[in-house]
Design an enzyme around this catalytic site. Structure first.
Site, PDB file in Angstrom:
ATOM      1  N   SER A  89      17.538   6.181  -5.385  1.00  0.00           N
ATOM      2  CA  SER A  89      16.225   5.577  -5.091  1.00  0.00           C
ATOM      3  C   SER A  89      16.322   4.184  -4.479  1.00  0.00           C
ATOM      4  O   SER A  89      15.301   3.504  -4.342  1.00  0.00           O
ATOM      5  CB  SER A  89      15.361   5.542  -6.356  1.00  0.00           C
ATOM      6  OG  SER A  89      16.113   5.077  -7.436  1.00  0.00           O
ATOM      7  N   THR A 191      13.487   1.990  -8.403  1.00  0.00           N
ATOM      8  CA  THR A 191      13.419   0.710  -7.695  1.00  0.00           C
ATOM      9  C   THR A 191      14.149  -0.376  -8.483  1.00  0.00           C
ATOM     10  O   THR A 191      13.949  -0.506  -9.678  1.00  0.00           O
ATOM     11  CB  THR A 191      11.939   0.276  -7.581  1.00  0.00           C
ATOM     12  OG1 THR A 191      11.257   1.263  -6.846  1.00  0.00           O
ATOM     13  CG2 THR A 191      11.803  -1.085  -6.921  1.00  0.00           C
ATOM     14  N   THR A 209      14.041  -0.653  -2.560  1.00  0.00           N
ATOM     15  CA  THR A 209      13.794   0.750  -2.919  1.00  0.00           C
ATOM     16  C   THR A 209      13.797   1.647  -1.691  1.00  0.00           C
ATOM     17  O   THR A 209      13.544   1.183  -0.573  1.00  0.00           O
ATOM     18  CB  THR A 209      12.416   0.876  -3.620  1.00  0.00           C
ATOM     19  OG1 THR A 209      12.266   2.191  -4.145  1.00  0.00           O
ATOM     20  CG2 THR A 209      11.266   0.598  -2.676  1.00  0.00           C
ATOM     21  N   ARG A 219       4.730   6.381   4.525  1.00  0.00           N
ATOM     22  CA  ARG A 219       4.240   5.780   3.269  1.00  0.00           C
ATOM     23  C   ARG A 219       5.057   4.529   2.915  1.00  0.00           C
ATOM     24  O   ARG A 219       6.283   4.510   2.999  1.00  0.00           O
ATOM     25  CB  ARG A 219       4.345   6.808   2.146  1.00  0.00           C
ATOM     26  CG  ARG A 219       3.854   6.320   0.782  1.00  0.00           C
ATOM     27  CD  ARG A 219       4.970   5.827  -0.077  1.00  0.00           C
ATOM     28  NE  ARG A 219       4.518   5.513  -1.445  1.00  0.00           N
ATOM     29  CZ  ARG A 219       5.244   4.827  -2.313  1.00  0.00           C
ATOM     30  NH1 ARG A 219       6.431   4.386  -2.001  1.00  0.00           N
ATOM     31  NH2 ARG A 219       4.775   4.583  -3.525  1.00  0.00           N
ATOM     32  N   THR A 242       8.312  -1.644 -10.997  1.00  0.00           N
ATOM     33  CA  THR A 242       8.931  -0.369 -10.646  1.00  0.00           C
ATOM     34  C   THR A 242       7.925   0.735 -10.961  1.00  0.00           C
ATOM     35  O   THR A 242       6.987   0.520 -11.733  1.00  0.00           O
ATOM     36  CB  THR A 242      10.238  -0.160 -11.425  1.00  0.00           C
ATOM     37  OG1 THR A 242      10.831   1.078 -11.015  1.00  0.00           O
ATOM     38  CG2 THR A 242      10.017  -0.116 -12.922  1.00  0.00           C
ATOM     39  N   GLY A 243       8.142   1.890 -10.366  1.00  0.00           N
ATOM     40  CA  GLY A 243       7.247   3.006 -10.666  1.00  0.00           C
ATOM     41  C   GLY A 243       6.291   3.284  -9.515  1.00  0.00           C
ATOM     42  O   GLY A 243       6.586   2.965  -8.361  1.00  0.00           O
TER      43      GLY A 243
HETATM   44  N1  GLY Z   1       7.832   1.211  -6.719  1.00  0.00           N
HETATM   45  C1  GLY Z   1       8.406   1.751  -5.582  1.00  0.00           C
HETATM   46  C2  GLY Z   1       7.509   2.538  -4.740  1.00  0.00           C
HETATM   47  O1  GLY Z   1       6.473   2.990  -5.180  1.00  0.00           O
HETATM   48  O2  GLY Z   1       7.824   2.741  -3.584  1.00  0.00           O
END
Ligand code: GLY
Length: 332
Positions: A89, A191, A209, A219, A242-243
């Protein structure tokens, strides 16, 4: 303090100073209160990341221990994970979007409140270093896509294939069903958000990330966006996320945490409130994860997540430890 009392205290002070006596006896009655208020000396330096990233914090610690800056520490700490192809990731070996392209997002902030970031960067492993170059070598703060890639190449970064055999295989398997279902927790890797305080007490942060696996082409998440994936105010503290980036973006989470610390909340309380903002505004919260970490100028750390299994890696006081984060949703 009322003006009359202030004048009274001020005159006591001037009498004490004029007579050459110490202020100890004049302040005796306040002794207990002032002992209570004493702020412990921060244990510095320190480096903290989202998730279990002992190699990243170790790298950052080595720099900090040798007297290096928090900026160098967070950049080089993140680079460790960007180069690790087992980490799916971040950086090289990161999962691709649904078209099979690995696109990276990263941001960095220094003690002076300067910021640099890249979004949708392809073919360059060390997105965090490109973000730093944007901050230091351009009049801009945020560069995207082809332009960011060309800028990186002009700065001597190497062009590389970021899709590995194993992430290609996993993507090909995913394509058979093409179900977009973000995983709530990727226990040991997601991330990387990193915060560091150096021996001078200066705070910097970085975030890197490849974003959500199999995202729509184009995106972009929270990680490269100032105030969402990362925010530093060297007089107050820093936070990173993160997330599920969409939820962090909607609540400008990292900026919120720093502002809550400015208002007097501890890093822990501030992270908790930022998670509550998400939970209170989105009834769907059971289906995604967000985790925050934060530090304040006193070297206190905090974290909070929606679901369990979020952890942070902290290198402080010669100890590199992984700490389970408190979380909102108790599953029954
Ligand atoms: N937190 C990383 C993302 O949503 O791309």
């Amino acid at each position: 303090m009322k003006r009359r009392n202030f004048l009274k205290d001020a005159s006591l002070l001037s009498i004490a100073v004029a007579s050459g006596t110490t202020l100890v006896s004049a302040c005796k009655t306040d002794e207990a209160a002032s002992t209570k208020k004493a702020i412990p000396k921060p244990i510095l330096p320190l480096a903290i990341t989202t998730w279990r990233y002992p190699n990243a914090t170790k790298k950052a610690w080595e720099i900090l221990e040798a007297g290096g800056s928090s900026l160098d520490a967070v950049e080089q700490g993140c680079m460790v994970e960007e180069a690790d192809v087992k980490n799916t990731s971040v950086g090289k070996g990161g999962n691709p979007d649904r078209d099979g392209n690995v696109t990276l997002d990263a941001s960095i902030m220094n003690k002076d409140g300067n910021y640099g970031a890249v979004v949708y960067l392809q073919n360059i492993t060390h997105a965090i270093s490109v973000a730093r170059k944007v901050m230091e070598d351009t009049p801009h703060v945020l560069m995207a896509g082809k332009g960011a890639e060309q800028f990186a190449l002009s700065k001597g970064f190497k062009s590389e294939q970021l899709l590995t055999d194993s992430t290609k295989k996993a993507w090909e398997k995913w394509k058979k069903t093409s179900k977009y279902k973000p995983i709530i927790n990727i226990e040991n890797h997601d991330t990387i958000g990193m915060l560091a305080i150096d021996k001078n007490g200066d705070i910097s942060g970085a975030c890197s990330t490849s974003g959500l696996a199999y995202k729509m082409a184009g995106r972009v998440g929270d990680s490269p966006i100032i105030g969402s994936g990362l925010f530093i105010d060297n007089s107050i503290g820093g936070a990173t996320a993160t997330g599920m980036g969409e939820e962090v973006l909607k609540t400008v989470g990292s900026f919120l945490i720093v502002e809550l610390m400015r208002q007097g909340k501890s890093p822990q309380e501030a992270c908790k409130e930022a998670i509550e903002r998400i939970v209170n505004s989105n009834p769907n919260y059971k289906h995604f994860q967000v985790g925050y970490i934060a530090v304040n100028k006193q070297g206190e750390v905090g974290s909070y997540s929606i679901h369990e299994h979020f952890s942070y890696q902290l290198y402080q006081n010669n100890e590199n430890k992984n700490v389970k984060s408190p979380f909102f949703l108790k599953r029954g």
